[in-house]
Design an enzyme around this catalytic site. Structure first.
Site, PDB file in Angstrom:
ATOM      1  N   THR A 128      16.411   1.442  -8.897  1.00  0.00           N
ATOM      2  CA  THR A 128      17.550   2.042  -9.586  1.00  0.00           C
ATOM      3  C   THR A 128      17.467   3.567  -9.574  1.00  0.00           C
ATOM      4  O   THR A 128      18.483   4.256  -9.393  1.00  0.00           O
ATOM      5  CB  THR A 128      17.628   1.534 -11.034  1.00  0.00           C
ATOM      6  OG1 THR A 128      17.877   0.124 -11.023  1.00  0.00           O
ATOM      7  CG2 THR A 128      18.737   2.229 -11.802  1.00  0.00           C
TER       8      THR A 128
ATOM      9  N   SER B 288      25.704  -2.369  -6.720  1.00  0.00           N
ATOM     10  CA  SER B 288      24.575  -2.429  -7.634  1.00  0.00           C
ATOM     11  C   SER B 288      23.348  -2.000  -6.857  1.00  0.00           C
ATOM     12  O   SER B 288      23.302  -2.128  -5.619  1.00  0.00           O
ATOM     13  CB  SER B 288      24.371  -3.851  -8.176  1.00  0.00           C
ATOM     14  OG  SER B 288      23.092  -4.001  -8.771  1.00  0.00           O
ATOM     15  N   THR B 289      22.348  -1.501  -7.554  1.00  0.00           N
ATOM     16  CA  THR B 289      21.088  -1.207  -6.872  1.00  0.00           C
ATOM     17  C   THR B 289      20.578  -2.440  -6.139  1.00  0.00           C
ATOM     18  O   THR B 289      19.969  -2.334  -5.070  1.00  0.00           O
ATOM     19  CB  THR B 289      20.029  -0.734  -7.896  1.00  0.00           C
ATOM     20  OG1 THR B 289      20.460   0.496  -8.490  1.00  0.00           O
ATOM     21  CG2 THR B 289      18.674  -0.511  -7.231  1.00  0.00           C
ATOM     22  N   ASN B 290      20.873  -3.616  -6.691  1.00  0.00           N
ATOM     23  CA  ASN B 290      20.316  -4.843  -6.129  1.00  0.00           C
ATOM     24  C   ASN B 290      20.938  -5.274  -4.808  1.00  0.00           C
ATOM     25  O   ASN B 290      20.433  -6.199  -4.166  1.00  0.00           O
ATOM     26  CB  ASN B 290      20.440  -5.978  -7.152  1.00  0.00           C
ATOM     27  CG  ASN B 290      19.547  -5.762  -8.342  1.00  0.00           C
ATOM     28  OD1 ASN B 290      18.640  -4.935  -8.306  1.00  0.00           O
ATOM     29  ND2 ASN B 290      19.796  -6.481  -9.412  1.00  0.00           N
TER      30      ASN B 290
ATOM     31  N   THR C 239     -19.627 -12.267  25.828  1.00  0.00           N
ATOM     32  CA  THR C 239     -19.234 -13.072  24.663  1.00  0.00           C
ATOM     33  C   THR C 239     -20.327 -12.929  23.620  1.00  0.00           C
ATOM     34  O   THR C 239     -21.519 -12.881  23.961  1.00  0.00           O
ATOM     35  CB  THR C 239     -19.063 -14.566  25.026  1.00  0.00           C
ATOM     36  OG1 THR C 239     -20.308 -15.085  25.497  1.00  0.00           O
ATOM     37  CG2 THR C 239     -17.986 -14.747  26.092  1.00  0.00           C
TER      38      THR C 239
ATOM     39  N   SER D  72     -19.345  17.329  17.226  1.00  0.00           N
ATOM     40  CA  SER D  72     -20.380  17.664  16.260  1.00  0.00           C
ATOM     41  C   SER D  72     -20.484  19.169  16.105  1.00  0.00           C
ATOM     42  O   SER D  72     -20.241  19.926  17.055  1.00  0.00           O
ATOM     43  CB  SER D  72     -21.728  17.097  16.715  1.00  0.00           C
ATOM     44  OG  SER D  72     -22.772  17.547  15.883  1.00  0.00           O
TER      45      SER D  72
ATOM     46  N   LYS E  18     -21.702  16.726  22.310  1.00  0.00           N
ATOM     47  CA  LYS E  18     -21.358  15.393  21.792  1.00  0.00           C
ATOM     48  C   LYS E  18     -19.846  15.281  21.622  1.00  0.00           C
ATOM     49  O   LYS E  18     -19.199  16.177  21.091  1.00  0.00           O
ATOM     50  CB  LYS E  18     -22.039  15.147  20.445  1.00  0.00           C
ATOM     51  CG  LYS E  18     -21.800  13.754  19.875  1.00  0.00           C
ATOM     52  CD  LYS E  18     -22.602  13.568  18.578  1.00  0.00           C
ATOM     53  CE  LYS E  18     -22.445  12.150  18.050  1.00  0.00           C
ATOM     54  NZ  LYS E  18     -21.100  11.890  17.541  1.00  0.00           N
TER      55      LYS E  18
END
Length: 338
Positions: free
Chosen positions: A89, A128-130, A175, A306, A312
């Site tokens: 609302t 309506s807001t709804n 796996t 780093s 790195k």
């Protein structure tokens, strides 16, 4: 309660700001939602004008302001917080007040002179807001999902190209993190492309469900305060304005109470996020090392990894995509209980 003299919002928005100082993040950050709200109000004004329940001059003025909002104006006036009580609302009233006061300004009148253009009686006529809020959210989601699909396609195609490029690169398939059988790096990347393509299809399938709206339901789905012809008219105008084919739900009471589509979209996004996170983890693992890890692939160096170890380089892109994926997964839990 005092309201800044230059604010386009009014008393209802001011009360929401006082009641819900939670996130400190206004709804204005969601551009798609603001534009969708403007489109819904624009369609409502056209429908009300067509049915003769709103003065033509007022309807035209509302439409003019809505076009300004769609053109990225006035967005900073949508100030209510993203977390709020009242099922939206506050957002709807913020929208109504901004449109009304900007309309008054165009007429050369003072903000708050609602006798000439009222945020509820005129801007929110037959609504309506709804029905406004869920319709706007669905429309905003359509905008967002379509953009996501464009990016998703690009990523899928990029993995597919790598699948072709690496077709002759032999490697070990695994796996349970243990060496298993031979495969090519191209097969691995093609697999990434195909799993992303599946999510592309699933996300696209959600859009037609988002196009079913409950405009005309008003408060609970009975259509109280709205002309019986309004639902059809506003849906037609919203489709024309947005270029998105909308449909009025066959049962407005059910549609007003049902939040299933939001769970469906959220769950589909979570699925895509989990699978993308898995790809990111695979890329991190395959590029680990490079001397004491697998080191089977080299990810493009994006930045220094780093401040103490020269040379790195960290897999920062897969890492940040993982963070986004985790956020999507968490948001799905919130949507589920909300």
């Amino acid at each position: 309660m005092e309201i800044p003299a230059d604010a386009y919002w009014g008393i209802h928005t001011a009360r929401a700001l006082e009641n819900f100082p939670i996130t400190r993040r206004p709804i204005a950050v969601y551009k798609d939602l603001i534009q969708a709200l403007a489109r819904v109000k624009q369609a409502a004004a056209r429908a009300n004008k067509e049915l003769g329940v709103l003065d033509a001059a007022k309807a035209d003025l509302i439409e003019r302001v809505c076009e300004e909002i769609v053109a990225d104006n006035l967005h900073d006036e949508f100030v209510v917080g993203v977390i709020q009580g009242g099922a939206g609302t506050s957002t709807n009233m913020n929208t109504n007040e901004v449109i009304a006061n900007r309309g008054l300004e165009i007429m050369g009148l003072e903000f708050g002179d609602y006798e000439h253009l009222h945020p509820i009686d005129d801007v929110n006529r037959s609504q309506s807001t709804n029905d406004v809020y869920p319709t706007a959210i669905k429309l905003a989601m359509v905008f967002g999902v379509k953009r996501l699909l464009d990016e998703h396609r690009k990523l899928t195609e990029a993995f597919a190209r790598k699948g072709v490029e690496f077709a002759d690169v032999l490697k070990v398939g695994r796996t349970q993190m243990q060496d298993a059988v031979p495969m090519t790096l191209g097969q691995e990347f093609s697999g990434f492309a195909h799993t992303l393509a599946e999510d592309f299809d699933r996300l696209g399938e959600v859009i037609p469900w988002l196009n079913e709206i409950n405009m005309g339901a008003t408060a609970i789905g009975t259509g109280i305060t709205a002309d019986p012809r309004y639902a059809e008219a506003v849906c037609r105008h919203l489709s024309e304005i947005t270029g998105v084919r909308m449909e009025t739900a066959p049962d407005l009471i059910e549609a007003t109470a049902d939040a299933g589509i939001f769970m469906t979209l959220s769950g589909t996004l979570k699925r895509a996020a989990v699978k993308l996170s898995k790809i990111c983890n695979d890329l991190r693992l395959l590029s680990s090392g490079p001397q004491a890890g697998l080191g089977e692939i080299n990810l493009p160096p994006r930045q220094a990894g780093s401040s103490i170890m020269p040379g790195k380089v960290n897999p920062v892109i897969p890492e940040v995509v993982n963070q986004v994926a985790f956020s999507v997964i968490g948001a799905d839990a919130t949507v589920t209980v909300a």
